[in-house]
Scaffold this active site. Structure first.
Site, PDB file in Angstrom:
ATOM      1  N   SER A 135       0.636  -1.171  -0.126  1.00 31.78           N
ATOM      2  CA  SER A 135      -0.326  -0.559   0.265  1.00 31.78           C
ATOM      3  C   SER A 135       0.192   1.125   0.068  1.00 31.78           C
ATOM      4  O   SER A 135       2.034   1.330  -0.873  1.00 31.78           O
ATOM      5  CB  SER A 135      -1.244  -0.189   0.968  1.00 31.78           C
ATOM      6  N   TYR A 150      -4.486   8.175  -5.667  1.00 29.56           N
ATOM      7  CA  TYR A 150      -3.573   7.887  -4.977  1.00 29.56           C
ATOM      8  C   TYR A 150      -3.817   7.434  -3.713  1.00 29.56           C
ATOM      9  O   TYR A 150      -4.024   6.280  -3.300  1.00 29.56           O
ATOM     10  CB  TYR A 150      -2.692   7.430  -5.270  1.00 29.56           C
ATOM     11  N   LYS A 154      -5.249   3.744  -1.768  1.00 28.63           N
ATOM     12  CA  LYS A 154      -4.129   2.238  -0.754  1.00 28.63           C
ATOM     13  C   LYS A 154      -4.777   2.443   0.428  1.00 28.63           C
ATOM     14  O   LYS A 154      -4.429   1.461   0.853  1.00 28.63           O
ATOM     15  CB  LYS A 154      -2.794   3.318  -0.621  1.00 28.63           C
TER      16      LYS A 154
END
Length: 250
Positions: A135, A150, A154
């Protein structure tokens, strides 16, 4: 004899960066390693650096069908490392478009979920296995520099790993989520303000993250390092990086 002798590992996104370093380290420790990525040439480079013996499987994990085909081609594994990652060029929550948003989500969430789903049955039948997902510290501390999509992706994959662990730990399967901060890898080139050599020198290196993953995998089966959070020892000034990320609209 290496400590991973007799273990079979599949690493996604292994043509560069963390995935490449981990493939080399696990192969050196005796594991039978298979790697995948979207482009064949980087995979060949990883195999060359390992001295051969690494299986290569080009695959596009934004496509769920490709994830299932990859699992069938590779066959049963003891260790799955979901490392493939992708970030958008546009980081701003105000300006990112639907195509970039979906691309980031598909690589970082859909691919790992479907590939893991396909490979879990043999782990469950065996009563042992390791699922590692890379992650990001952006999952804990979302930022404009990391990007809206993003950071969200994650965080989502971290949550998915928590749910997965709750389901499969009873079968002897360990789930390890890795949350690195800045690492000097090619994904940094997609930033609005790509870091220069001086900035990269202050970051963690792929081998740092690989070392932590190998350590977690080498623990006795009775122990699980459920999360690994890693950051650079000396933080750097991100003011200009954040300003560039806010301004980039396409």
């Amino acid at each position: 004899m290496g400590r991973f002798q007799g273990k079979r590992a599949l690493i996604t996104g292994a043509g560069s960066g963390i995935g490449q370093r981990l493939a080399l380290d696990l192969a050196a420790a005796g594991a039978e390693v298979a790697i995948c990525g979207r482009r064949h040439r980087p995979l060949e480079e990883t195999s060359r650096l390992a001295g051969g013996g690494i299986e290569m499987y080009p695959a596009d994990l934004t496509d769920a069908d490709d994830a299932f085909r990859l699992a069938e081609a590779v066959g049963p594994v003891d260790i799955l490392v979901n490392n493939a990652g992708f970030s958008s060029l546009v980081r701003s929550a105000r300006h990112i478009g639907p195509e970039e948003w979906c691309a980031v989500m598909n690589v970082n969430t859909l691919g790992p979920a479907m590939l893991t789903r396909a490979l879990l049955p043999t782990m469950i039948k065996k009563g042992a296995g390791d699922v590692v997902t890379v992650s990001s510290v952006a999952a804990i501390s979302p930022s404009i520099m990391a990007g809206a999509a993003y950071s969200a992706a994650k965080a989502a994959v971290r949550a998915w790993m928590d749910v997965l662990a709750a389901e499969v730990q009873r079968y002897g399967i360990r789930c390890i989520t890795v949350l690195p901060g800045e690492v000097d890898t090619p994904i940094l080139d997609r930033r609005a303000r790509p870091p220069d050599s001086a900035a990269r020198a202050a970051m963690m290196m792929p081998e740092d993250v690989s070392t932590a993953i190998v350590m977690a995998l080498a623990l006795p089966r009775r122990a699980t390092m459920s999360e690994i959070v890693m950051v650079a020892t000396q933080p750097r000034d991100l003011t200009e990086d954040i300003r560039a990320a806010m301004e980039k609209t396409s």
